[in-house]
Design a protein around this motif. Structure first.
Motif, PDB file in Angstrom:
ATOM      1  N   GLU A  49       0.814  -1.195   0.000  1.00  0.00           N
ATOM      2  CA  GLU A  49       0.000   0.000   0.000  1.00  0.00           C
ATOM      3  C   GLU A  49       0.859   1.261   0.000  1.00  0.00           C
ATOM      4  OE1 GLU A  49      -2.419   0.006   3.510  1.00  0.00           O
ATOM      5  OE2 GLU A  49      -0.730   0.288   4.873  1.00  0.00           O
ATOM      6  N   PHE A  50       0.283   2.319  -0.521  1.00  0.00           N
ATOM      7  CA  PHE A  50       0.936   3.616  -0.571  1.00  0.00           C
ATOM      8  C   PHE A  50       1.044   4.224   0.812  1.00  0.00           C
ATOM      9  CE2 PHE A  50       0.188   8.234  -0.689  1.00  0.00           C
ATOM     10  CZ  PHE A  50       1.323   8.649  -1.359  1.00  0.00           C
ATOM     11  N   VAL A  51       2.168   4.888   1.081  1.00  0.00           N
ATOM     12  CA  VAL A  51       2.375   5.576   2.349  1.00  0.00           C
ATOM     13  C   VAL A  51       2.546   7.079   2.145  1.00  0.00           C
ATOM     14  CG1 VAL A  51       3.823   5.810   4.402  1.00  0.00           C
ATOM     15  CG2 VAL A  51       3.404   3.544   3.408  1.00  0.00           C
ATOM     16  N   ALA A  52       3.487   7.479   1.283  1.00  0.00           N
ATOM     17  CA  ALA A  52       3.775   8.893   1.082  1.00  0.00           C
ATOM     18  C   ALA A  52       4.517   9.084  -0.226  1.00  0.00           C
ATOM     19  CB  ALA A  52       4.603   9.453   2.243  1.00  0.00           C
ATOM     20  N   THR A  69       7.339   9.666 -14.391  1.00  0.00           N
ATOM     21  CA  THR A  69       6.159  10.502 -14.582  1.00  0.00           C
ATOM     22  C   THR A  69       5.053   9.976 -13.690  1.00  0.00           C
ATOM     23  OG1 THR A  69       5.361   9.187 -16.458  1.00  0.00           O
ATOM     24  CG2 THR A  69       6.752  11.087 -16.953  1.00  0.00           C
ATOM     25  N   VAL A  70       4.242  10.874 -13.166  1.00  0.00           N
ATOM     26  CA  VAL A  70       3.183  10.499 -12.235  1.00  0.00           C
ATOM     27  C   VAL A  70       1.913  11.273 -12.544  1.00  0.00           C
ATOM     28  CG1 VAL A  70       2.419  10.615  -9.835  1.00  0.00           C
ATOM     29  CG2 VAL A  70       4.716   9.797 -10.374  1.00  0.00           C
ATOM     30  N   VAL A  71       0.812  10.543 -12.608  1.00  0.00           N
ATOM     31  CA  VAL A  71      -0.512  11.147 -12.681  1.00  0.00           C
ATOM     32  C   VAL A  71      -1.174  11.073 -11.309  1.00  0.00           C
ATOM     33  CG1 VAL A  71      -2.793  11.062 -13.734  1.00  0.00           C
ATOM     34  CG2 VAL A  71      -0.756  10.603 -15.115  1.00  0.00           C
ATOM     35  N   VAL A  72      -1.144   9.889 -10.706  1.00  0.00           N
ATOM     36  CA  VAL A  72      -1.664   9.674  -9.364  1.00  0.00           C
ATOM     37  C   VAL A  72      -0.509   9.169  -8.514  1.00  0.00           C
ATOM     38  CG1 VAL A  72      -3.341   8.470  -7.926  1.00  0.00           C
ATOM     39  CG2 VAL A  72      -3.942   9.137 -10.261  1.00  0.00           C
ATOM     40  N   ALA A  73      -0.056   9.959  -7.563  1.00  0.00           N
ATOM     41  CA  ALA A  73       1.157   9.653  -6.817  1.00  0.00           C
ATOM     42  C   ALA A  73       1.037   8.402  -5.967  1.00  0.00           C
ATOM     43  CB  ALA A  73       1.539  10.848  -5.947  1.00  0.00           C
ATOM     44  N   SER A  74      -0.190   8.005  -5.613  1.00  0.00           N
ATOM     45  CA  SER A  74      -0.393   6.834  -4.781  1.00  0.00           C
ATOM     46  C   SER A  74      -0.498   5.530  -5.571  1.00  0.00           C
ATOM     47  CB  SER A  74      -1.659   7.005  -3.931  1.00  0.00           C
ATOM     48  OG  SER A  74      -2.806   7.155  -4.752  1.00  0.00           O
ATOM     49  N   ALA A  75      -0.440   5.600  -6.885  1.00  0.00           N
ATOM     50  CA  ALA A  75      -0.613   4.425  -7.735  1.00  0.00           C
ATOM     51  C   ALA A  75       0.700   3.666  -7.873  1.00  0.00           C
ATOM     52  CB  ALA A  75      -1.146   4.829  -9.103  1.00  0.00           C
ATOM     53  N   GLU A  76       0.718   2.460  -7.341  1.00  0.00           N
ATOM     54  CA  GLU A  76       1.933   1.652  -7.348  1.00  0.00           C
ATOM     55  C   GLU A  76       2.477   1.418  -8.749  1.00  0.00           C
ATOM     56  OE1 GLU A  76       1.404  -2.002  -5.256  1.00  0.00           O
ATOM     57  OE2 GLU A  76       3.178  -2.948  -6.118  1.00  0.00           O
ATOM     58  N   ASN A  77       1.584   1.206  -9.715  1.00  0.00           N
ATOM     59  CA  ASN A  77       2.033   0.863 -11.059  1.00  0.00           C
ATOM     60  C   ASN A  77       2.635   2.020 -11.831  1.00  0.00           C
ATOM     61  OD1 ASN A  77      -0.254   2.318 -11.734  1.00  0.00           O
ATOM     62  ND2 ASN A  77      -1.401   0.571 -12.539  1.00  0.00           N
ATOM     63  N   TYR A 112       5.246   3.665 -10.639  1.00  0.00           N
ATOM     64  CA  TYR A 112       6.640   3.745 -10.207  1.00  0.00           C
ATOM     65  C   TYR A 112       7.502   2.762 -10.990  1.00  0.00           C
ATOM     66  CZ  TYR A 112       5.165   6.872  -6.553  1.00  0.00           C
ATOM     67  OH  TYR A 112       4.665   7.963  -5.867  1.00  0.00           O
ATOM     68  N   ASP A 113       8.682   3.222 -11.387  1.00  0.00           N
ATOM     69  CA  ASP A 113       9.547   2.482 -12.296  1.00  0.00           C
ATOM     70  C   ASP A 113      10.669   1.722 -11.595  1.00  0.00           C
ATOM     71  OD1 ASP A 113       8.405   3.620 -14.890  1.00  0.00           O
ATOM     72  OD2 ASP A 113       9.001   5.457 -13.843  1.00  0.00           O
ATOM     73  N   TYR A 114      11.125   2.208 -10.460  1.00  0.00           N
ATOM     74  CA  TYR A 114      12.244   1.609  -9.752  1.00  0.00           C
ATOM     75  C   TYR A 114      11.893   1.407  -8.287  1.00  0.00           C
ATOM     76  CZ  TYR A 114      14.573   3.350 -13.932  1.00  0.00           C
ATOM     77  OH  TYR A 114      14.911   3.627 -15.230  1.00  0.00           O
ATOM     78  N   TRP A 115      12.400   0.305  -7.721  1.00  0.00           N
ATOM     79  CA  TRP A 115      12.072  -0.071  -6.350  1.00  0.00           C
ATOM     80  C   TRP A 115      13.314  -0.510  -5.594  1.00  0.00           C
ATOM     81  CZ3 TRP A 115       7.067   0.123  -4.366  1.00  0.00           C
ATOM     82  CH2 TRP A 115       6.060   0.395  -5.310  1.00  0.00           C
ATOM     83  N   GLY A 116      13.358  -0.176  -4.309  1.00  0.00           N
ATOM     84  CA  GLY A 116      14.405  -0.673  -3.446  1.00  0.00           C
ATOM     85  C   GLY A 116      14.072  -2.053  -2.916  1.00  0.00           C
ATOM     86  N   GLN A 117      14.967  -2.590  -2.094  1.00  0.00           N
ATOM     87  CA  GLN A 117      14.810  -3.951  -1.583  1.00  0.00           C
ATOM     88  C   GLN A 117      13.916  -4.033  -0.356  1.00  0.00           C
ATOM     89  OE1 GLN A 117      17.282  -1.983  -0.793  1.00  0.00           O
ATOM     90  NE2 GLN A 117      17.725  -2.348   1.374  1.00  0.00           N
ATOM     91  N   GLY A 118      13.636  -2.914   0.277  1.00  0.00           N
ATOM     92  CA  GLY A 118      12.786  -2.879   1.447  1.00  0.00           C
ATOM     93  C   GLY A 118      13.559  -2.900   2.749  1.00  0.00           C
ATOM     94  N   THR A 119      12.971  -2.316   3.787  1.00  0.00           N
ATOM     95  CA  THR A 119      13.536  -2.347   5.129  1.00  0.00           C
ATOM     96  C   THR A 119      12.412  -2.630   6.125  1.00  0.00           C
ATOM     97  OG1 THR A 119      14.924  -1.147   6.729  1.00  0.00           O
ATOM     98  CG2 THR A 119      13.321   0.160   5.493  1.00  0.00           C
ATOM     99  N   GLN A 120      12.673  -3.512   7.075  1.00  0.00           N
ATOM    100  CA  GLN A 120      11.648  -3.968   8.007  1.00  0.00           C
ATOM    101  C   GLN A 120      11.454  -2.966   9.137  1.00  0.00           C
ATOM    102  OE1 GLN A 120       9.695  -7.009   8.063  1.00  0.00           O
ATOM    103  NE2 GLN A 120       8.627  -5.813   9.649  1.00  0.00           N
ATOM    104  N   VAL A 121      10.204  -2.619   9.399  1.00  0.00           N
ATOM    105  CA  VAL A 121       9.819  -1.811  10.549  1.00  0.00           C
ATOM    106  C   VAL A 121       8.871  -2.639  11.401  1.00  0.00           C
ATOM    107  CG1 VAL A 121       8.572   0.235  11.345  1.00  0.00           C
ATOM    108  CG2 VAL A 121      10.114   0.396   9.379  1.00  0.00           C
TER     109      VAL A 121
END
Length: 124
Positions: free
Chosen positions: A46-49, A101-109, A111-120
């Motif tokens: 899900e989108f956060v910010a 490029t972004v039309v809807v900033a909360s739309a996951e699809n 975004y073109d590049y992703w990091g590996q993630g960090t656990q919280v």
């Protein structure tokens, strides 16, 4: 070409704070919209910010408004997520993402590049 690496996750008690960092490589970082997403066990991502390249505006998931702050330092090729008043329901793997490029900033699809993630992990 953009590579993203998140850091700053960890274990914190409810009500505590963490600051996540996302370090980007590449010469075009400042032209990208940057976003944070999260995925809890058994849940969809899900989108956060999000924050556009200009840094003039920001966007947040409703449940984190007033608690989380996204910011970016283009000179350092880094985007941050300051997380205050953490709740157990904030527990998730947090991912940094970049969009050309972004039309809807909360739309996951978008975004073109992703990091590996960090656990919280937030304990009660």
């Amino acid at each position: 070409q953009v590579q993203l690496v998140e850091s700053g996750g960890g274990l914190v008690q409810a009500g505590g704070s963490l600051r996540l960092s996302c370090a980007a490589s590449g010469r075009t970082f400042s032209s990208y919209t940057m976003g944070w997403f999260r995925q809890a066990p058994g849940k969809e991502r899900e989108f956060v910010a999000a924050i556009p390249w200009s840094g003039i505006t920001t966007y947040y998931k409703n449940s984190v408004k007033g608690r989380f702050t996204i910011s970016r330092d283009n000179a350092k090729n880094t985007v941050y997520l300051q997380m205050n008043s953490l709740k157990p329901e904030d527990t998730a793997v947090y991912y940094c993402a970049a969009a050309r490029t972004v039309v809807v900033a909360s739309a996951e699809n978008e975004y073109d590049y992703w990091g590996q993630g960090t656990q919280v992990t937030v304990s009660s």
